[in-house]
Motif scaffolding. Structure first.
Motif: not given
Ligand SMILES: Cc1ncc(C[n+]2csc(CCOP(=O)(O)OP(=O)(O)O)c2C)c(N)n1
Ligand code: SF4
Ligand code: SF4
Lengths: 100, 296, 394
Positions: A4-29
């Protein structure tokens, strides 16, 4: 780990490389992830038997028991995984686990 | 409204990925309740890597820094040094690792951190095996326990060796503070955590952390099994402060270890004779602990 | 700008001190020890206000630096050989977390058999870890490059760890006059880092989470792009450093007398100095030879290698290490860089000077001659002690 945990990231709108932060820094509760689907039994609190000892609140591994304004424990249904600890530990036996 | 017996503030969020009934979540929840918002957690590979939820979500209201499996103690020292150098004096650095990451592969880094006197808290949540990789034995797996690498079959009776005494290893470093805690006793747990805030130097908490799938028991029994561990003297609660031992939960009379063992599938193969051997081992450890306490 | 007489190791220590690092964590290994001993002195005397973590291993040294960097500290460590190999997992952690740690490495051979002498196997073996790598030829270059490495690593378009290497004993324990910039000059070039935007107390953030297949690859590509950009940023930084100090070390692949050369030898580290004098000697005898110094191995200077190759017919690449089952690493990289070119010079790989064996003028001259003649194997170990003739049995 539950699948179930695997779908967690889908809760947000990161779709392409440009949407992602430069560092792998998670910020979504993590509470954007609902874990209700893990559950087969649901705790039902019988308030007439509840002594407001908050043992259920204290022992819930999923922070899925809240306390309302009147001081009654309430199950947060989006997050309860149905582990049954609250019912097991409730001394006055005010909580039943009911098949959903 | 009745009073809460532990702090109301939550720093662990819902939505995390732990198995139902997992005590490792409660260890984190209680530790952070005690420490408050200035904690920074550094986390090696362990169940909590996954429990903390995948990118871009995170299950804590305080920062988490992932570190290498074997390097928690070093990560702790690095964070402390940086906080001091940058004038972030209020930061409380917490290393939070499993028993494998602490007692086995991470023992060197832990020893380094304790020996060099880093002002920080190291928490070992002890689910008594490598759970994240699927229940393999660790040095902290107890005698006789089934794991996937200590099977129960014609030639094997579960783990053939006893549990590594991590507290003794930690005590040998003469840390500022060390204590055992158990999720079944949250008020005692919180007292220990709060005490660590008043002491400078390296602090260590050995946290008992029952694991339903790994120990093979139904999830609602997590707290009951935790309670039995302490009430049978299998996991006594004590602290070591300035070298002095103090048992923080003393029982009139301990219950038989069999009650604790029989509640878990991982011990279900044990014969009466094997249980008796474990009982005498537990009695021996308890007697030693009492003797240490009298030493003062 | 004061001139001091410094060993390569002390040049590292002075650079870290001038960079005003916040946190140092290091573990002793010959021939690196003097770097950290000197830094220890600076901290103890109060000349440098930094936290010095007495770690119990190189592995912990690098983890401590990464964690300190995640909180916003400028960090420095130094190691060599076995210590660097022990760090291997953490090298990946540093680049993955985009922690701009700077590390001095004294290039030393790896065991067994034990050897404490110059060899590039230790750092070449780390080429896939996402670290920027510079190889120094002189103690002046050690100091200057280390200062530039901090600026490069911390540049917002880069955010990658960087190592500056020096050959064991030839630089680490040999003193040379070194122009040391003043603290004011360095402060202007390299202000103490702005720590905003990193892990901050009270923020519900996590650096390094478990990441699913739909996003992991993008983070790797970000490292790849940052590494590419670092090549451009480095030119700006070198120009700035030049404005400040008057010194410029010529980019990632400085060349010497290559314009009309028939054959060019490519070297890394201290072998360059000897090779330069051999070029001069050979030229006085009418041989048109030149030299290229591979200063940056990561990012690999593909563009510069192609520019060089455009006008040269024969290139020899000297590797002070060997990739077993293949060839010298610099050689294969040069070959790969030139594959798409229309003018492809003949290439030869010389594997020599391992485990501290002296690369004498005679050995280097032999390489130039083999290049000019075009004979011998493609991958040659020219300084091996071979029997003069094959002994036949029975
Ligand atoms: C260097 C290294 N070796 C092995 C692993 C694989 N690994 C990840 S978690 C883990 C087990 C962790 O066990 P423990 O520390 O007891 O924590 P738990 O999973 O039980 O919570 C292992 C072996 C790794 N991540 N890194
Ligand atoms: S069943 Fe478990 S998860 Fe649900 S409210 Fe009770 S203790 Fe919490
Ligand atoms: S395997 Fe055990 S320790 Fe790990 S998340 Fe599940 S219950 Fe918790």
């Amino acid at each position: 780990m539950s699948p179930h945990g695997h779908d967690a990231h889908k809760a947000t709108a990161y779709i392409t490389e440009q949407d992602l932060p430069e560092r792998p820094l998670a910020t979504v509760p993590s509470d954007v992830i609902k874990t209700a689907s893990w559950r087969t039994f649901l705790p039902v609190i019988h308030l007439e038997a509840c002594t407001k000892c908050y043992v259920c609140w204290k022992f819930c591994p999923d922070v899925a028991i809240g306390i309302d304004e009147a001081g009654w424990p309430v199950v947060r249904l989006d997050y309860c995984k149905g582990c049954g600890i609250c019912a097991e530990e409730c001394k006055p036996r005010a909580i039943d686990m009911v098949k959903e | 409204m009745a009073r809460l017996t532990i702090p109301a503030e939550e720093y662990m969020r819902s939505g995390h990925s732990a198995c139902p009934g997992c005590a490792a979540t409660l260890v984190m929840r209680y530790v952070l309740k005690g420490l408050g918002p200035n904690a920074i957690v550094t986390l090696p590979a362990c169940c909590w890597t996954v429990i903390g939820t995948p990118f871009p979500t995170t299950a804590l209201n305080v920062p988490i820094l992932d570190c290498a499996f074997e390097a928690t103690g070093a990560s702790v020292s690095g964070l402390r040094a940086a906080a001091d150098a940058l004038g972030l004096a209020d930061v409380i650095v917490v290393g939070f690792a499993g028993d494998g990451g602490t007692a086995d592969i991470g023992l060197q880094a832990l020893s380094g951190m304790l020996e060099r006197g880093t002002d920080a808290l190291y928490v070992m949540y002890d689910n008594e095996a490598y759970m994240n990789t699927g229940v393999q034995r660790s040095g902290a797996t107890p005698l006789g326990a089934w794991t996937t690498t200590t099977p129960v079959d014609a030639t094997s009776r579960g783990k053939g060796e006893g549990k590594k005494d991590v507290m003794a290893i930690v005590a040998a470093h003469r840390p500022a503070y060390a204590a055992t805690v158990n999720v079944a006793f949250p008020e005692d747990f919180l007292k220990r955590v709060e005490k660590t805030k008043t002491i400078r130097g390296p602090k260590f908490l050995h946290a008992f952390s029952p694991c339903p799938p790994g120990w093979r028991y139904p999830p609602e029994k997590t707290i009951a099994i935790g309670r039995l561990a302490t009430d049978t003297n299998s996991f006594p609660l004590y602290e070591i402060e300035g070298g002095k031992y103090r048992i923080t939960r003393k029982l009139g009379r301990a219950r038989p270890v069999a009650e604790y063992l029989k509640a878990q599938g991982r011990f279900s193969h044990l014969t009466d004779a094997e249980i008796a051997a474990i009982q005498s081992e537990v009695d021996g450890r308890w007697a030693r602990l009492l003797a240490l306490e009298t030493l003062g | 700008m004061p001139r001091m007489v410094l060993s390569g190791n002390y040049a590292q220590s002075y650079a870290a001190k001038l960079a005003r690092v916040h946190v140092i964590a290091a573990y002793p290994i010959t021939p690196q020890t003097a770097i950290v001993e000197k830094l220890g002195e600076f901290v103890a005397s109060g000349e440098l206000s930094a936290q010095f973590i007495k770690v119990e291993s190189e592995h912990s040294a690098l983890q401590a630096c990464i964690s300190a960097a995640a909180l916003g500290a400028r960090t420095y460590t130094a190691t060599s050989s076995q210590g660097l190999l022990l760090m291997h997992e953490l090298l990946h952690w540093a680049s993955g977390a985009r922690a701009p740690v700077v590390m001095g490495v004294v290039n030393r051979a790896v065991a067994p058999p034990w050897s404490i002498f110059t060899d590039h196997t230790d750092t070449v073996a780390q080429r896939d870890t996402g670290w920027i790598q510079f190889y120094a030829e002189s103690n002046q270059e050690v100091l200057d490059t280390t200062l530039m490495a901090f600026r490069l690593a911390e540049h917002p378009d880069v955010l990658l760890p960087a190592m500056v290497t020096e050959d064991a004993f030839y630089l680490s324990h040999t003193v040379e006059p070194v122009d040391v910039p003043t603290q004011d000059e360095v402060d202007e070039f390299l202000p103490r880092r702005d720590v905003r935007g990193l892990i901050r107390p009270g923020a519900g953030v996590r650096l390094g989470s478990f990441t699913m297949p739909d996003l992991y690859e993008e983070f790797r590509h970000k490292i790849a792009r940052a590494m590419e950009r670092s090549a451009e940023v480095f030119f700006e930084i070198e120009d700035d450093y030049h404005r400040l100090t008057g010194r410029h070390h010529g980019g990632p692949l400085p060349t010497y007398r290559v314009d009309d050369a028939d054959a060019v030898l490519m070297t890394m580290g201290t072998a360059t100095t000897t090779a330069r004098s051999v070029v001069d000697a050979l030229r006085t005898r009418g041989n048109r030879v030149g030299l290229a110094k591979l200063r940056a191995f990561r990012p690999f200077p593909v563009k510069e290698v192609r520019q060089l190759a455009a006008t040269v017919d024969r290139i020899g690449v000297l590797d002070r290490s060997f990739t077993f089952g293949a060839a010298g690493a610099a050689f294969t990289e040069v070959a790969a860089a030139l594959y798409p070119e229309t003018h492809r010079p003949a290439l030869k790989n010389f594997v020599a000077g391992l485990g501290g064996r002296d690369l004498t003028p005679k050995v280097l001259e032999g390489m130039f001659k083999a290049l000019l003649k075009g004979d011998g194997p493609e991958v040659d170990w020219p300084d091996l002690k071979r029997r003069a003739e094959v002994v036949r049995h029975g």
